[in-house]
Design a protein around this motif. Structure first.
Motif, PDB file in Angstrom:
ATOM      1  N   ASP A  29       0.828  -1.216   0.000  1.00 50.22           N
ATOM      2  CA  ASP A  29       0.000   0.000   0.000  1.00 50.22           C
ATOM      3  C   ASP A  29       0.857   1.259   0.000  1.00 50.22           C
ATOM      4  OD1 ASP A  29      -2.441  -1.241  -0.068  1.00 50.22           O
ATOM      5  OD2 ASP A  29      -2.910  -0.898   2.057  1.00 50.22           O
ATOM      6  N   TYR A  32       2.492   1.655  -3.409  1.00 50.22           N
ATOM      7  CA  TYR A  32       1.514   2.082  -4.410  1.00 50.22           C
ATOM      8  C   TYR A  32       1.204   3.573  -4.260  1.00 50.22           C
ATOM      9  CZ  TYR A  32      -2.723   2.492  -7.129  1.00 50.22           C
ATOM     10  OH  TYR A  32      -3.657   2.910  -8.044  1.00 50.22           O
ATOM     11  N   SER A  36       1.897   6.589  -6.935  1.00 51.46           N
ATOM     12  CA  SER A  36       0.773   7.432  -7.332  1.00 51.46           C
ATOM     13  C   SER A  36       1.083   8.914  -7.095  1.00 51.46           C
ATOM     14  CB  SER A  36      -0.475   7.018  -6.548  1.00 51.46           C
ATOM     15  OG  SER A  36      -1.557   7.848  -6.840  1.00 51.46           O
TER      16      SER A  36
END
Length: 82
Positions: A29, A32, A36
């Protein structure tokens, strides 16, 4: 011919698997979100100097947020090797 163990880790507790799985999930997480955030900076800004500064800040935050999970996994691994 002797049958090899199906799973070299079969003696580890289910709780250990849960901790490792959760740590890996959290790292995923965090990674990611980091990627992003970097993509958003690339899309939103044209000033390369500002973009570089913000990316450095994002990287520092990423490393700080991720490191406790990496440390936990390292500790668990070394504990299991003893």
């Amino acid at each position: 011919m002797p049958k090899a163990s199906n799973n070299a880790y079969s003696s580890y507790s289910p709780e250990l698997y849960d901790v490792v799985r959760e740590a890996l999930y959290r790292i995923g997480d965090i990674d990611y979100q980091h990627q992003s955030d970097l993509c958003e900076v690339d899309r939103a800004l044209s000033d390369e100097e500002l973009k570089s500064y913000i990316k450095q800040r994002i990287l520092a935050a990423h490393q700080k947020q991720r490191q406790p999970y990496v440390d936990l996994l390292t500790t668990l691994r070394s504990d299991q090797q003893c």
